[in-house]
Write an enzyme that holds these catalytic residues in place. Structure first.
Site, PDB file in Angstrom:
ATOM      1  N   GLY A 173      -8.168   5.336   9.258  1.00 49.96           N
ATOM      2  CA  GLY A 173      -8.609   3.508   9.065  1.00 49.96           C
ATOM      3  C   GLY A 173      -8.772   3.296   8.058  1.00 49.96           C
ATOM      4  N   THR A 174      -8.462   3.579   6.966  1.00 45.78           N
ATOM      5  CA  THR A 174      -8.026   3.670   5.466  1.00 45.78           C
ATOM      6  C   THR A 174      -7.601   1.927   5.299  1.00 45.78           C
ATOM      7  OG1 THR A 174      -5.951   4.622   5.022  1.00 45.78           O
ATOM      8  CG2 THR A 174      -7.889   5.770   5.037  1.00 45.78           C
ATOM      9  N   GLY A 175      -6.373   2.002   5.873  1.00 49.76           N
ATOM     10  CA  GLY A 175      -5.784   0.728   5.716  1.00 49.76           C
ATOM     11  C   GLY A 175      -6.284  -0.707   6.157  1.00 49.76           C
ATOM     12  N   CYS A 176      -7.317  -0.040   7.544  1.00 45.50           N
ATOM     13  CA  CYS A 176      -8.076  -1.264   8.059  1.00 45.50           C
ATOM     14  C   CYS A 176      -9.619  -1.194   6.945  1.00 45.50           C
ATOM     15  CB  CYS A 176      -8.776  -1.195   9.490  1.00 45.50           C
ATOM     16  SG  CYS A 176      -7.831  -0.554  10.445  1.00 45.50           S
ATOM     17  N   THR A 203      -7.811   9.952   7.379  1.00 49.61           N
ATOM     18  CA  THR A 203      -7.746   8.975   6.397  1.00 49.61           C
ATOM     19  C   THR A 203      -7.531   7.852   7.195  1.00 49.61           C
ATOM     20  OG1 THR A 203      -6.007   9.782   6.704  1.00 49.61           O
ATOM     21  CG2 THR A 203      -6.713  10.555   4.942  1.00 49.61           C
ATOM     22  N   LYS A 235       1.017  -1.331  -0.221  1.00 50.82           N
ATOM     23  CA  LYS A 235      -0.048   0.218  -0.026  1.00 50.82           C
ATOM     24  C   LYS A 235       1.010   1.369   0.011  1.00 50.82           C
ATOM     25  CE  LYS A 235      -1.674  -1.722   4.121  1.00 50.82           C
ATOM     26  NZ  LYS A 235      -3.159  -1.451   5.103  1.00 50.82           N
TER      27      LYS A 235
END
Length: 276
Positions: A220-223, A218, A185
């Site tokens: 929590g974007t990875g979760c 932004t 990512k």
């Protein structure tokens, strides 16, 4: 009134609780619900946090985590699962053992080892256990820039580095493992590469790029991305389609991010409602 059982996809998240609702378990369940997938959970730790940061973290016992996973899988069953913050070596070992024992398939591992800003979140022993016991059981892993550096041993400063790292990580973990793909990512990158992700499955090297959304909110974007991949897998989509559709979902959710609190707000998981 009687009800009849319906066939609905089930997804399981094994992750920490975010009291601010911006990341972790709360984000995963909202993402599952958006995709019309029933969300189940096993809480690994409880955090006291908000848009300004984390105030406190309390770990669950490994026995408690195991009990939650078994309660869900043995009764309800799951079509896909994901892991997020596992916090320590004991919990990672327990989760890896349950994934094996219960034959949990379509596992998405978000290797929460280092934050997007470069801060290490778990100790070195926990990282080693994650790499040796859990990651090899994943269908796909979704490391951020700094996690990809740990997994590949390569410094990542540009798109070419991300591509090379994805290939190295895949080759390092695909031997004698069930891992089918790696998604590096680019949310922590800068310039034109910010938000660009790189996919590699041993054959195809793909760059996933959508419109850049300028927002400070932004959290929590990875979760959200890993949860959306999990939901799509539970729906029966193939791995590449699950990733591609999840990327589009996160971009839309970022476009409707929530400016709440005094710090970094979360993405808008239910953006069609926000349009109204």
């Amino acid at each position: 009134m009687t009800t009849t059982k319906t066939s609905i996809p089930i997804a399981l998240t094994i992750a920490g609780s975010d009291s601010g609702g911006g990341a972790g378990m709360q984000t995963d369940l909202k993402t599952f619900a958006f995709h019309c997938v029933h969300g189940t959970s096993a809480i690994t730790c409880i955090t006291a946090q908000n848009t300004l940061g984390v105030v406190r973290v309390d770990a669950m016992t490994s026995d408690a985590v195991i009990a939650q996973i078994r309660a869900v899988v043995e009764d309800i069953g799951v079509q896909a699962a994901k892991t997020g913050m596992l916090l320590n070596q004991e919990i990672i070992t327990a989760v890896a053992g349950e994934v094996t024992a219960l034959q949990i398939n379509n596992l998405v591992v978000d290797p929460v080892m280092v934050s997007r800003t470069g801060a290490q979140l778990i100790d070195d022993d926990a990282i080693q256990t994650l790499c040796n016991q859990l990651i090899p059981q994943a269908a796909i892993i979704t490391p951020n820039r700094y996690e990809a550096e740990i997994l590949s041993g390569l410094e990542i400063v540009c798109l070419e580095d991300m591509q090379t790292a994805a290939e190295i990580i895949y080759r390092n973990i695909s031997k004698n493992s069930g891992t089918k793909a790696v998604l590096v990512k680019g949310g922590g990158m800068s310039g034109d590469v910010k938000g660009v992700d790189v996919w590699f499955n041993g054959e195809r090297l793909e760059v996933l790029k959508t419109k850049q959304v300028e927002t400070k909110n932004t959290h929590g974007t990875g979760c959200t991305l890993s949860a959306a991949i999990t939901a799509n897998l539970a729906l029966g989509k193939d791995l590449w389609t699950a990733v591609k559709d999840a990327k589009e979902y996160v971009t839309s959710a970022l476009s409707y991010s929530l400016d709440i609190g005094q710090g970094q707000g979360p993405v808008g998981h239910f953006f069609p409602l926000l349009e109204k």
